[in-house]
Design an enzyme around this catalytic site. Structure first.
Site, PDB file in Angstrom:
ATOM      1  N   HIS A 159       0.839  -1.203   0.000  1.00 56.82           N
ATOM      2  CA  HIS A 159       0.000   0.000   0.000  1.00 56.82           C
ATOM      3  C   HIS A 159       0.873   1.252   0.000  1.00 56.82           C
ATOM      4  O   HIS A 159       2.064   1.196   0.296  1.00 56.82           O
ATOM      5  CB  HIS A 159      -0.917   0.018   1.230  1.00 56.82           C
ATOM      6  CG  HIS A 159      -2.079  -0.913   1.119  1.00 56.82           C
ATOM      7  ND1 HIS A 159      -1.969  -2.261   1.406  1.00 56.82           N
ATOM      8  CD2 HIS A 159      -3.367  -0.705   0.735  1.00 56.82           C
ATOM      9  CE1 HIS A 159      -3.156  -2.840   1.207  1.00 56.82           C
ATOM     10  NE2 HIS A 159      -4.010  -1.924   0.798  1.00 56.82           N
ATOM     11  N   LYS A 176      -0.455   4.868   4.550  1.00 59.08           N
ATOM     12  CA  LYS A 176      -1.342   3.920   5.251  1.00 59.08           C
ATOM     13  C   LYS A 176      -0.859   3.694   6.681  1.00 59.08           C
ATOM     14  O   LYS A 176       0.319   3.455   6.910  1.00 59.08           O
ATOM     15  CB  LYS A 176      -1.421   2.588   4.489  1.00 59.08           C
ATOM     16  CG  LYS A 176      -2.423   1.624   5.114  1.00 59.08           C
ATOM     17  CD  LYS A 176      -2.775   0.482   4.192  1.00 59.08           C
ATOM     18  CE  LYS A 176      -3.684  -0.538   4.860  1.00 59.08           C
ATOM     19  NZ  LYS A 176      -4.992   0.020   5.224  1.00 59.08           N
TER      20      LYS A 176
HETATM   21  P1  NAD Z   1      -7.213   9.160   5.223  1.00 61.83           P
HETATM   22  O1  NAD Z   1      -6.202   9.380   6.306  1.00 61.83           O
HETATM   23  O2  NAD Z   1      -6.994   9.764   3.881  1.00 61.83           O
HETATM   24  O3  NAD Z   1      -8.657   9.662   5.725  1.00 61.83           O
HETATM   25  C1  NAD Z   1      -9.163   9.447   7.008  1.00 61.83           C
HETATM   26  C2  NAD Z   1     -10.003  10.660   7.376  1.00 61.83           C
HETATM   27  O4  NAD Z   1     -10.675  10.379   8.604  1.00 61.83           O
HETATM   28  C3  NAD Z   1      -9.144  11.927   7.587  1.00 61.83           C
HETATM   29  O5  NAD Z   1      -9.708  13.039   6.910  1.00 61.83           O
HETATM   30  C4  NAD Z   1      -9.199  12.110   9.100  1.00 61.83           C
HETATM   31  O6  NAD Z   1      -9.089  13.480   9.497  1.00 61.83           O
HETATM   32  C5  NAD Z   1     -10.572  11.522   9.428  1.00 61.83           C
HETATM   33  N1  NAD Z   1     -10.725  11.156  10.831  1.00 61.83           N
HETATM   34  C6  NAD Z   1      -9.811  10.584  11.652  1.00 61.83           C
HETATM   35  N2  NAD Z   1     -10.313  10.473  12.891  1.00 61.83           N
HETATM   36  C7  NAD Z   1     -11.575  10.957  12.842  1.00 61.83           C
HETATM   37  C8  NAD Z   1     -12.594  11.124  13.813  1.00 61.83           C
HETATM   38  N3  NAD Z   1     -12.400  10.789  15.093  1.00 61.83           N
HETATM   39  N4  NAD Z   1     -13.778  11.666  13.419  1.00 61.83           N
HETATM   40  C9  NAD Z   1     -13.988  12.042  12.141  1.00 61.83           C
HETATM   41  N5  NAD Z   1     -13.041  11.939  11.175  1.00 61.83           N
HETATM   42  C10 NAD Z   1     -11.848  11.392  11.529  1.00 61.83           C
HETATM   43  O7  NAD Z   1      -7.372   7.583   5.127  1.00 61.83           O
HETATM   44  P2  NAD Z   1      -8.067   6.739   3.951  1.00 61.83           P
HETATM   45  O8  NAD Z   1      -7.009   6.277   3.005  1.00 61.83           O
HETATM   46  O9  NAD Z   1      -9.248   7.476   3.443  1.00 61.83           O
HETATM   47  O10 NAD Z   1      -8.511   5.438   4.750  1.00 61.83           O
HETATM   48  C11 NAD Z   1      -9.427   5.536   5.835  1.00 61.83           C
HETATM   49  C12 NAD Z   1      -9.662   4.149   6.424  1.00 61.83           C
HETATM   50  O11 NAD Z   1     -10.300   3.312   5.453  1.00 61.83           O
HETATM   51  C13 NAD Z   1      -8.377   3.413   6.827  1.00 61.83           C
HETATM   52  O12 NAD Z   1      -8.637   2.665   8.003  1.00 61.83           O
HETATM   53  C14 NAD Z   1      -8.113   2.486   5.653  1.00 61.83           C
HETATM   54  O13 NAD Z   1      -7.348   1.352   5.990  1.00 61.83           O
HETATM   55  C15 NAD Z   1      -9.533   2.108   5.277  1.00 61.83           C
HETATM   56  N6  NAD Z   1      -9.738   1.642   3.903  1.00 61.83           N
HETATM   57  C16 NAD Z   1     -10.637   0.631   3.726  1.00 61.83           C
HETATM   58  C17 NAD Z   1     -10.965   0.198   2.458  1.00 61.83           C
HETATM   59  C18 NAD Z   1     -12.039  -0.859   2.296  1.00 61.83           C
HETATM   60  O14 NAD Z   1     -12.380  -1.229   1.141  1.00 61.83           O
HETATM   61  N7  NAD Z   1     -12.629  -1.345   3.399  1.00 61.83           N
HETATM   62  C19 NAD Z   1     -10.349   0.772   1.339  1.00 61.83           C
HETATM   63  C20 NAD Z   1      -9.424   1.799   1.543  1.00 61.83           C
HETATM   64  C21 NAD Z   1      -9.136   2.235   2.830  1.00 61.83           C
END
Ligand code: NAD
Length: 245
Positions: A133, A137
């Site tokens: 990734h 991440k």
């Molecule tokens: P990212 O860091 O770009 O975005 C996360 C967002 O959540 C940020 O804007 C952050 O400020 C916000 N955030 C953090 N804590 C928060 C809170 N307490 N309240 C509200 N907002 C909050 O990360 P990303 O790449 O978008 O990934 C997010 C999550 O999704 C990760 O855990 C990642 O592993 C997961 N993910 C899952 C899949 C899937 O298909 N299930 C795919 C991609 C990513």
């Protein structure tokens, strides 16, 4: 009946932004989006279902408010502790929850193929899962790699916590048959690569999925939210949504 509207939590993040675009593409209204520092209860009271791609630190608050207001939930966030996983399971006795480490059709097909291959190839093949990734991440191994290892462990009758080995460093001795390796690479802007290696003496099978866009996860999450709209309380995954079970 009030109009079906989505709440997007983590709305400023990579996945949050992709979910907002995917909802527009599927004609599903987004009632609100919140990120760090915003009030959850105000936003949630205006919406029917939350799609969460934020942080596992937010899960407890999200579950508490969703239970209080009786709202359904699609959780895409990964990296949960055992305690948080237990909280998700408990909440799903009262509200409908889709919880999936990966929302893409391709990866859910990989999950299916991995189980089939493990059953067909049998216990002589060594099992390794490799994922890569992007450099930002936070959790490791990925939730998808963890799901792949859990599938392999289930087929072999092994335990994730005791039989899964994260990397092999130093003098760790020869590989044992009762071992599943998982290796996490981090770098650049890789959206998500996963390979399951089945290795025997003289031959090797490799199953690989490569995601080149977050749109595939985001579109799947919106599809899951729509699917959940008329479902009773329960814990569902993407295989349920896609009808693969
Ligand atoms: P990212 O860091 O770009 O975005 C996360 C967002 O959540 C940020 O804007 C952050 O400020 C916000 N955030 C953090 N804590 C928060 C809170 N307490 N309240 C509200 N907002 C909050 O990360 P990303 O790449 O978008 O990934 C997010 C999550 O999704 C990760 O855990 C990642 O592993 C997961 N993910 C899952 C899949 C899937 O298909 N299930 C795919 C991609 C990513």
């Amino acid at each position: 009946m009030s109009e079906f509207k989505l709440l997007v939590t983590g709305c400023k993040g990579r996945m949050g932004q992709a979910v907002i675009s995917a909802a527009a593409a599927q004609g599903v209204p987004v009632g609100a989006g919140i990120d760090v520092g915003d009030s959850l209860s105000d936003a949630l009271s205006k919406c029917s279902c939350t799609i969460d791609f934020s942080s596992h630190h937010f899960t407890n608050e999200l579950l508490t408010e969703s239970l209080r207001l009786g709202k359904s939930l699609v959780i895409g966030t990964t990296g949960h502790t055992d305690e948080e996983l237990a909280q998700i399971k408990e909440a799903s006795k009262t509200i409908p929850v889709v919880f999936a480490s990966n929302f893409s059709v391709g990866v859910n097909t990989l999950f299916w193929l991995t189980r089939k291959a493990a059953e067909l190839l049998g216990p002589d093949f060594d099992l390794e899962v490799v994922e890569m990734h992007h450099r930002m991440k936070k959790d490791s191994p990925s939730g998808t790699a963890r799901t792949l290892v859990e599938i392999l462990a289930d087929v072999r009758g092994l335990d994730y916590d005791t039989d899964c080995r994260h990397g092999r460093f130093g003098d760790v001795g020869a590989r044992t048959p009762k071992e599943i390796g998982v290796h996490a690479l981090r770098g650049g802007d890789v959206v998500g690569d996963h390979t399951v290696v089945f290795a025997n003496v003289g031959e090797r099978v490799e199953l690989t999925h490569k995601a080149s866009s977050r749109d595939t996860f985001a579109g799947g999450a919106v599809r899951a939210a729509r699917w959940l709209a008329d479902k009773p309380a329960g814990l569902y995954d993407m295989q349920d949504v896609l009808g693969l079970k």
